[in-house]
Design an enzyme around this catalytic site. Structure first.
Site, PDB file in Angstrom:
ATOM      1  N   ASP A 169       0.852  -1.192   0.000  1.00 38.55           N
ATOM      2  CA  ASP A 169       0.000   0.000   0.000  1.00 38.55           C
ATOM      3  C   ASP A 169       0.892   1.247   0.000  1.00 38.55           C
ATOM      4  OD1 ASP A 169      -2.827   1.155   0.409  1.00 38.55           O
ATOM      5  OD2 ASP A 169      -1.794   1.920   2.184  1.00 38.55           O
ATOM      6  N   TYR A 281      -0.540  11.693   3.330  1.00 39.23           N
ATOM      7  CA  TYR A 281      -1.370  11.901   2.142  1.00 39.23           C
ATOM      8  C   TYR A 281      -1.555  13.388   1.812  1.00 39.23           C
ATOM      9  CZ  TYR A 281      -2.647   6.971   2.448  1.00 39.23           C
ATOM     10  OH  TYR A 281      -2.603   5.599   2.479  1.00 39.23           O
ATOM     11  N   HIS A 336      -7.173  -6.344  -0.397  1.00 40.42           N
ATOM     12  CA  HIS A 336      -6.099  -5.346  -0.355  1.00 40.42           C
ATOM     13  C   HIS A 336      -5.039  -5.694   0.688  1.00 40.42           C
ATOM     14  CE1 HIS A 336      -4.270  -1.348  -0.560  1.00 40.42           C
ATOM     15  NE2 HIS A 336      -4.337  -1.295   0.756  1.00 40.42           N
TER      16      HIS A 336
END
Length: 361
Positions: A169, A281, A336
């Site tokens: 990720d 982020y 995921h």
């Protein structure tokens, strides 16, 4: 006329930049509005439950399981930050460095710490801002340049000049960047459920479905509200990510135990523990796309086909950016959270890749 021709390229770049940032801010506003409606609905249906949060003062026993390795700390001279990691296997053996994603921490690699310690020195790091690693206050301290430098400095501090680098990720994003910027440091690259960064930025602008799946990238641009939304209903959103039918570990996966889930909630329920991870982020749109993007390291890309956040088509496109041996393995029925979802299969695929001789294309 000649002057107009000279100005036209710059004008087009300016227009594209304005359109790009307009899209980002509009989508941020939309995501904020949707989450505000969710908050109002939660307050309307159960106000006491919405703001209820259990006090978690002591870590679950699984976080101190000696079979996973030893808890260690290293302070980086240049940044002054103290990093936490868990290490297994003898010092001096070849190094496997593990970089986790969001919202995870070193514990997401528990199956790999046990598996590879027989032949490697295995280090699972808490990235900057996560877990017991220091979390700088300012948002600019989480730019990609800082995160890349962290890994280089940690490798030096561990006494290694190169490693086998594995990232999942967001940790996969950092792993790609390390392989691009410091190819001499990476003997082999293994990325789990994250495409080459340029594939991600190009694909997301052309495919609305991926734009929707990546909505959290835009929501996280907003100050403090994302942290608040994660914490309501005793971190229900965090539990939902790992356990729900839509985003959690797949039907045939190795599901998190109650204690595993409590370990995640314990770490992210500590005061201020969400701000550092989300700050990763908050710099992303000013750093991508990359100017330099080719990977010259032998690369293994592993992908869970039922990833709720990343479309599998991006995995196939990634190979054009790897100018070396490249292998892609897509696991059906896997989510995921691949290294936790299908640890036995993932470990076997990693072993095969580590043992085989890879020749440059």
């Amino acid at each position: 006329m000649a002057r107009l021709r000279d100005c036209l390229p710059r004008l087009m770049i300016t227009i594209r930049s304005l359109l790009f940032w307009s899209l980002i801010y509009c989508y941020c506003g939309l995501c904020a509005s949707i989450n505000l409606l969710k908050l109002l609905w939660s307050i309307g249906t159960g106000p006491a439950q919405t703001f209820h949060r259990l006090a978690r003062e002591h870590p679950p026993a699984c976080l101190n399981d000696p079979s996973l390795g030893t808890h260690c700390y290293v302070r980086i001279k240049d940044s002054g930050l103290r990093f936490h990691y868990v290490a297994a296997g003898e010092r001096g053996k070849p190094l496997i460095l593990l970089l986790h994603g969001f919202p995870e921490f070193w514990y997401s690699w528990r199956h790999q710490l046990r598996e590879f310690k027989s032949e490697y020195r295995v280090v699972a790091l808490d990235l900057r801002g996560y877990g017991e690693t220091d979390a700088p206050i300012h948002q600019e301290n989480y730019k990609l340049d800082c995160l890349i430098t962290d890994i280089k400095d940690i490798l030096d501090s561990l006494g290694y000049s190169k490693c086998i680098l594995i990232g999942h990720d967001w940790g996969g994003m950092i792993a790609w960047l390390i392989a691009i910027c410091y190819p001499e440091m990476v003997m082999k690259l293994i990325v789990i459920n994250f495409p080459h960064p340029n594939v991600f930025t190009e694909y997301i602008l052309r495919h609305p479905a991926q734009l929707f799946k990546s909505s959290y990238y835009y929501f996280f641009q907003i100050p403090w509200f994302p942290e608040f939304m994660f914490s309501i209903n005793d971190f229900k959103a965090l539990k939902h990510l790992f356990t729900s039918h839509s985003t959690g570990i797949g039907r045939k996966g190795c599901r998190l135990t109650t204690e595993d889930l409590e370990a995640y909630i314990y770490v992210f329920s500590q005061p201020g523990a969400l701000t550092g991870p989300i700050n990763h982020y908050r710099n992303i749109f000013s750093c991508l796309p990359l100017k330099h993007h080719m990977v010259t390291t032998p690369t293994l890309l592993l992908w869970g086909e039922r990833d709720a956040f990343m479309e599998v088509e991006m995995a196939e496109v990634t190979k054009i950016y790897v100018k070396n041996y490249f292998r892609l393995t897509i696991l059906s029925e896997a989510s995921h959270w691949l290294q936790q979802d299908q640890p036995d299969i993932v470990n076997k695929l990693i072993w095969t890749f580590l043992k085989e001789e890879t020749r440059k294309k």
